[in-house]
Write a protein that holds these residues in place. Structure first.
Motif, PDB file in Angstrom:
ATOM      1  N   CYS A  83       2.693  -9.307  -0.332  1.00 39.69           N
ATOM      2  CA  CYS A  83       3.224  -8.693   0.180  1.00 39.69           C
ATOM      3  C   CYS A  83       4.803  -8.682   0.254  1.00 39.69           C
ATOM      4  N   TRP A  87       6.034  -9.890   5.514  1.00 46.02           N
ATOM      5  CA  TRP A  87       5.230  -8.866   5.440  1.00 46.02           C
ATOM      6  C   TRP A  87       4.396 -10.408   5.400  1.00 46.02           C
ATOM      7  N   CYS A 205      -1.418  -4.998   3.779  1.00 47.81           N
ATOM      8  CA  CYS A 205       0.097  -5.562   4.055  1.00 47.81           C
ATOM      9  C   CYS A 205       0.479  -5.084   5.827  1.00 47.81           C
TER      10      CYS A 205
END
Length: 209
Positions: A83, A87, A205
């Motif tokens: 990600c 995140w 994510c």
């Protein structure tokens, strides 16, 4: 709010706020496409599968990733993995909050969200599904803008396009199995199950708190 888009690996992703969480609105599509017959490897390059080895499938549905690749070869719960910075791959609690927030019959913290495997909620799947793209009558209401697509999977071969979407969590069951979350064209709920790490699933994510 304040972060309507995220640019990562040459692609712009939209975001969606649902309750206390901010999610990417699209499945992740980072990395270089490799054939579905080749194992993804820890070589410093993000690798992805595209359904039926067709690049356009990744453009529409995002990539499919083996669990180890998605996690970038760690087993840390809630890791950033592949990600963007800031995140992470969703923890089990992230999924519980999401499902509890969008379901009309159960709430966040409901005891039924803590089962090991099985159906979660009553209409959370319908409310998360996109309102187009599913084999009829599988389209959802996309009530919260999550726009879950039936991106299929890779497990011994590609399958499930238009029928189901599978998304990884960061929770290991044992050295082989991990928790995945599935939305199916024939179901209104979200399904929590166990999947082998070598399978190819989608990745969403969620923004760090």
């Amino acid at each position: 709010p304040g972060t309507p888009t995220v640019e990562y690996e040459g692609q712009v992703y939209n975001t969606i706020q649902i309750f206390s969480q901010c999610w990417l609105k699209e499945n992740l599509n980072a990395g270089e496409m490799i054939p579905g017959t080749i194992e993804q490897s820890n070589n410093g390059i993000i690798e992805k599968y595209c359904y039926n080895n067709e690049f356009d499938s990744c453009t529409k549905y995002g990539g499919l990733y083996q669990w180890n690749e998605a996690m970038l070869y760690t087993t840390t719960e809630g890791t950033q993995g592949i990600c963007p910075a800031g995140w992470h791959l969703p923890k089990e609690e992230d999924w519980r909050i999401l499902i509890g927030a969008v379901d009309s019959e159960i709430a966040i913290g409901d005891s039924t969200l803590y089962i090991e495997t099985g159906n979660l909620g009553t209409d959370a799947g319908t409310n998360l599904k996109s309102n187009t793209g599913w084999i009829i009558p599988g389209n959802g209401t996309d009530l919260y803008g999550f726009t879950a697509l039936p991106s299929g999977y890779l497990a011994g071969g590609f399958g499930g396009l238009g029928i189901k979407g599978n998304w990884w969590s960061t929770i290991e069951v044992n050295s082989y199995y991990v928790k995945e979350y599935t939305i199916h064209m024939n179901g209104s709920h979200v399904i929590k199950g166990n999947e082998g790490k070598p399978a190819g699933d989608s990745v969403r994510c969620v923004k760090n708190e």
